[in-house]
Scaffold this motif. Structure first.
Motif, mmCIF file in Angstrom:
data_model
loop_
_atom_site.group_PDB
_atom_site.id
_atom_site.type_symbol
_atom_site.label_atom_id
_atom_site.label_comp_id
_atom_site.label_asym_id
_atom_site.label_seq_id
_atom_site.Cartn_x
_atom_site.Cartn_y
_atom_site.Cartn_z
ATOM 1 N N ALA A 208 0.837 -1.204 0.000
ATOM 2 C CA ALA A 208 0.000 0.000 0.000
ATOM 3 C C ALA A 208 0.865 1.244 0.000
ATOM 4 C CB ALA A 208 -0.935 0.013 1.211
ATOM 5 N N PHE A 209 0.361 2.289 -0.639
ATOM 6 C CA PHE A 209 0.972 3.608 -0.561
ATOM 7 C C PHE A 209 0.364 4.368 0.619
ATOM 8 C CE2 PHE A 209 2.438 4.233 -5.212
ATOM 9 C CZ PHE A 209 3.760 4.051 -4.841
ATOM 10 N N PHE A 210 1.233 5.027 1.387
ATOM 11 C CA PHE A 210 0.810 5.911 2.465
ATOM 12 C C PHE A 210 1.450 7.272 2.249
ATOM 13 C CE2 PHE A 210 0.289 1.705 4.166
ATOM 14 C CZ PHE A 210 -0.781 1.774 5.046
ATOM 15 N N HIS A 211 0.848 8.289 2.874
ATOM 16 C CA HIS A 211 1.383 9.644 2.833
ATOM 17 C C HIS A 211 1.765 10.032 4.252
ATOM 18 C CE1 HIS A 211 1.492 14.054 2.396
ATOM 19 N NE2 HIS A 211 1.633 13.845 1.098
ATOM 20 N N PRO A 212 2.897 10.733 4.432
ATOM 21 C CA PRO A 212 3.323 11.094 5.793
ATOM 22 C C PRO A 212 2.275 11.849 6.591
ATOM 23 C CG PRO A 212 5.099 11.498 4.243
ATOM 24 C CD PRO A 212 3.894 11.134 3.417
ATOM 25 N N ALA A 213 1.428 12.616 5.921
ATOM 26 C CA ALA A 213 0.392 13.363 6.629
ATOM 27 C C ALA A 213 -0.813 12.498 6.999
ATOM 28 C CB ALA A 213 -0.073 14.553 5.789
ATOM 29 N N MET A 214 -0.866 11.268 6.445
ATOM 30 C CA MET A 214 -1.962 10.332 6.720
ATOM 31 C C MET A 214 -1.361 8.945 6.970
ATOM 32 S SD MET A 214 -4.478 11.701 3.649
ATOM 33 C CE MET A 214 -5.818 10.570 3.988
ATOM 34 N N PRO A 215 -0.545 8.797 8.008
ATOM 35 C CA PRO A 215 0.263 7.582 8.181
ATOM 36 C C PRO A 215 -0.531 6.313 8.429
ATOM 37 C CG PRO A 215 0.380 8.981 10.139
ATOM 38 C CD PRO A 215 -0.317 9.778 9.083
ATOM 39 N N ASP A 216 -1.756 6.416 8.882
ATOM 40 C CA ASP A 216 -2.558 5.226 9.161
ATOM 41 C C ASP A 216 -3.671 5.013 8.140
ATOM 42 O OD1 ASP A 216 -1.090 4.650 11.509
ATOM 43 O OD2 ASP A 216 -2.284 6.124 12.623
ATOM 44 N N GLU A 217 -3.647 5.794 7.067
ATOM 45 C CA GLU A 217 -4.677 5.708 6.038
ATOM 46 C C GLU A 217 -4.059 5.287 4.709
ATOM 47 O OE1 GLU A 217 -7.870 5.963 5.545
ATOM 48 O OE2 GLU A 217 -8.544 6.451 7.565
ATOM 49 N N PRO A 218 -4.264 4.033 4.285
ATOM 50 C CA PRO A 218 -3.765 3.658 2.954
ATOM 51 C C PRO A 218 -4.445 4.479 1.874
ATOM 52 C CG PRO A 218 -5.231 1.969 3.819
ATOM 53 C CD PRO A 218 -5.000 2.947 4.934
ATOM 54 N N LEU A 219 -3.677 4.875 0.867
ATOM 55 C CA LEU A 219 -4.235 5.624 -0.259
ATOM 56 C C LEU A 219 -4.700 4.677 -1.357
ATOM 57 C CD1 LEU A 219 -1.542 8.456 -0.569
ATOM 58 C CD2 LEU A 219 -3.568 8.377 0.905
ATOM 59 N N ILE A 220 -3.927 3.640 -1.584
ATOM 60 C CA ILE A 220 -4.233 2.624 -2.588
ATOM 61 C C ILE A 220 -3.444 1.388 -2.204
ATOM 62 C CG2 ILE A 220 -2.369 3.382 -4.129
ATOM 63 C CD1 ILE A 220 -4.108 2.598 -6.513
ATOM 64 N N PHE A 221 -3.997 0.210 -2.464
ATOM 65 C CA PHE A 221 -3.240 -1.010 -2.182
ATOM 66 C C PHE A 221 -3.480 -2.043 -3.275
ATOM 67 C CE2 PHE A 221 -7.261 -1.724 0.076
ATOM 68 C CZ PHE A 221 -7.578 -3.042 -0.250
ATOM 69 N N SER A 257 -6.027 -7.638 -7.323
ATOM 70 C CA SER A 257 -6.956 -6.646 -6.779
ATOM 71 C C SER A 257 -6.209 -5.355 -6.503
ATOM 72 C CB SER A 257 -7.603 -7.153 -5.479
ATOM 73 O OG SER A 257 -8.498 -6.193 -4.960
ATOM 74 N N ILE A 258 -6.679 -4.262 -7.074
ATOM 75 C CA ILE A 258 -6.130 -2.934 -6.819
ATOM 76 C C ILE A 258 -7.284 -2.049 -6.358
ATOM 77 C CG2 ILE A 258 -4.924 -0.944 -7.787
ATOM 78 C CD1 ILE A 258 -3.736 -2.818 -9.889
ATOM 79 N N SER A 259 -7.163 -1.490 -5.166
ATOM 80 C CA SER A 259 -8.262 -0.714 -4.587
ATOM 81 C C SER A 259 -7.800 0.680 -4.192
ATOM 82 C CB SER A 259 -8.823 -1.422 -3.347
ATOM 83 O OG SER A 259 -9.375 -2.676 -3.671
ATOM 84 N N ASN A 260 -8.473 1.701 -4.721
ATOM 85 C CA ASN A 260 -8.282 3.066 -4.235
ATOM 86 C C ASN A 260 -9.073 3.228 -2.943
ATOM 87 O OD1 ASN A 260 -6.682 4.646 -6.266
ATOM 88 N ND2 ASN A 260 -8.249 3.817 -7.623
ATOM 89 N N CYS A 261 -8.481 3.894 -1.976
ATOM 90 C CA CYS A 261 -9.067 3.933 -0.635
ATOM 91 C C CYS A 261 -9.751 5.249 -0.291
ATOM 92 C CB CYS A 261 -7.989 3.654 0.420
ATOM 93 S SG CYS A 261 -7.087 2.107 0.154
#
Length: 413
Positions: A208-221, A257-261
């Motif tokens: 999964a991709f994460f963003h430093p400002a949203m460390p516990d929220e996957p962006l896409i996996f 499976s590719i999911s945008n979150c």
């Protein structure tokens, strides 16, 4: 001193966030946005920004729509200022005149968003704000133009240089695993046992991709199966009683499976970078993997077949494969792009149509969307760039000889 100011402002804002929901008789939110855009003080600006964010979060839908109208009507560009700035730059192309033109051409709502984003924890709130915008304002509505400002800012804030790729496994934090279950958009995860079967065995991977400002929220996996050969059935791929393969024995990595979150990040592209990075990482970890493919749904196939007067109940497996192949290669929108959104995504990333399968997804969703048909898109490093360029230039669809042969069979029958 600037660093100290930032630290003090951050501490102050964090201590204040819980107290920022304004009472009913407090100043109008339009006054708060005006204050935020005019203030120069870091701490006072952070306080005002926190008030705006908390006020928006407490609004009902009618209040949010009114706020979006304020952004659209009151915080746009000043056309006269833009014209004057452009005229001045054309007459004297100095650095100062260029700076003035850039400032004039940018809507005030973009600067508002930047100042709001200075508040700790504001980034996910702004993503949520755009989610509300997409939900509440129709695309054809003139107020929807403010989404272009969100897209412009988010494309910078969430570019690949800021994203962090993290493997998801059975030892990942429970709050992250819960979100993988919730955000899975292709093949539903029914239970914790189902999730464990997808992330714990040696022949399964999830990234999964994460963003430093949203460390516990996957962006896409992306969920990956390591296999011997290319599979043609998702039910077999996910079967509870399947034999687990040692990773070193696999020769194929299947992105199934590719999911945008984040609904608030719709249209901000992560998938291309995700697939490329995962491919590179798996190649480094497992040099025995030499084939990278997807096992993808065809979500608009049945809709297209109905438009063409085709009944899947009247087609045998071979006829279903040829129909799916014809759809994927030839069915286009008015703009020349492929009819199917999943196809647009993978072909735009440089993939090619490797194979199509009938009876590959017998779930209720698979039968309802594509009469059970699925497709393998292949990611070949030797043709990746060429395929991408051809598709971008002329919407040319790359397909294997096997798929092209199906088209010939379909033409004869």
């Amino acid at each position: 001193m600037n660093l100290l100011s930032d630290v003090l402002a951050t501490i102050f804002a964090r201590q204040s966030r819980g107290k920022m929901v304004a009472p009913a008789n407090s100043r109008d939110i339009k006054e708060l946005t005006s204050d935020l855009l005019s203030t120069r003080g870091e701490i006072s600006g952070m306080t005002t920004a926190a008030q705006i964010l908390d006020r928006f979060a407490a609004m009902d839908d009618a209040g949010k729509i009114a706020f979006f109208e304020h952004l659209a009507c009151d915080l746009g560009i000043d056309c006269d200022r833009v014209r004057n700035a452009l005229t001045a730059f054309e007459e004297t192309p100095s650095q100062a005149n260029y700076a003035e033109f850039l400032a004039a051409a940018e809507p005030a709502r973009q600067e508002l968003a930047r100042r709001l984003n200075r508040v700790p924890g504001a980034t996910p709130q702004l993503v949520g704000m755009r989610r509300d915008l997409l939900r509440l304002i129709a695309r054809q509505d003139l107020r929807a133009r403010i989404d272009l400002d969100f897209q412009h800012l988010f494309s910078s804030w969430f570019n690949r240089g800021f994203l962090v790729l993290r493997p998801i496994n059975w030892e990942s934090p429970a709050q992250v695993l819960e979100k993988i279950i919730a955000y899975e958009a292709v093949h539903a995860i029914d239970s914790w046992d189902d999730l464990r079967r997808r992330v714990k065995p040696t022949d399964r991977r999830c990234f999964a991709f994460f963003h430093p400002a949203m460390p516990d929220e996957p962006l896409i996996f992306v969920e990956v199966a390591l296999t011997q050969g290319i599979p043609g059935s998702v039910q077999k791929l996910l079967a509870e009683d399947r034999d687990v393969l040692r990773a070193q024995e696999a020769d194929t990595a299947v992105f199934y499976s590719i999911s945008n979150c984040q609904a608030g990040l719709a249209g901000i592209s992560f998938g291309n970078s995700l697939i490329k990075q995962v491919t590179e990482d798996l190649s480094a970890e497992l040099p025995n993997i030499n084939t990278f493919v997807t096992l993808s749904p065809i979500p608009t196939l049945l809709r297209w077949m109905k438009e063409q007067g085709l009944d899947p109940a009247e087609l045998d497996a071979e006829a279903m494969r040829t129909t799916a192949a014809r759809f994927l290669v030839t069915a286009k929108r008015k703009d020349g792009m492929p009819y199917d959104p999943v196809s647009r995504f993978h072909l735009g990333n440089g993939a090619y149509i490797h194979a199509v399968h009938a009876g590959a997804d017998t779930s209720a969703k698979g039968l309802a969307e594509s009469a059970g048909a699925m497709v393998n898109y292949g990611y070949d490093p030797d043709t990746f760039v060429e395929n991408h360029e051809r598709f971008a230039r002329a919407q040319e669809v790359a397909a294997s000889k096997e798929v092209r042969a199906l088209l010939q069979t379909n033409a004869v029958s």
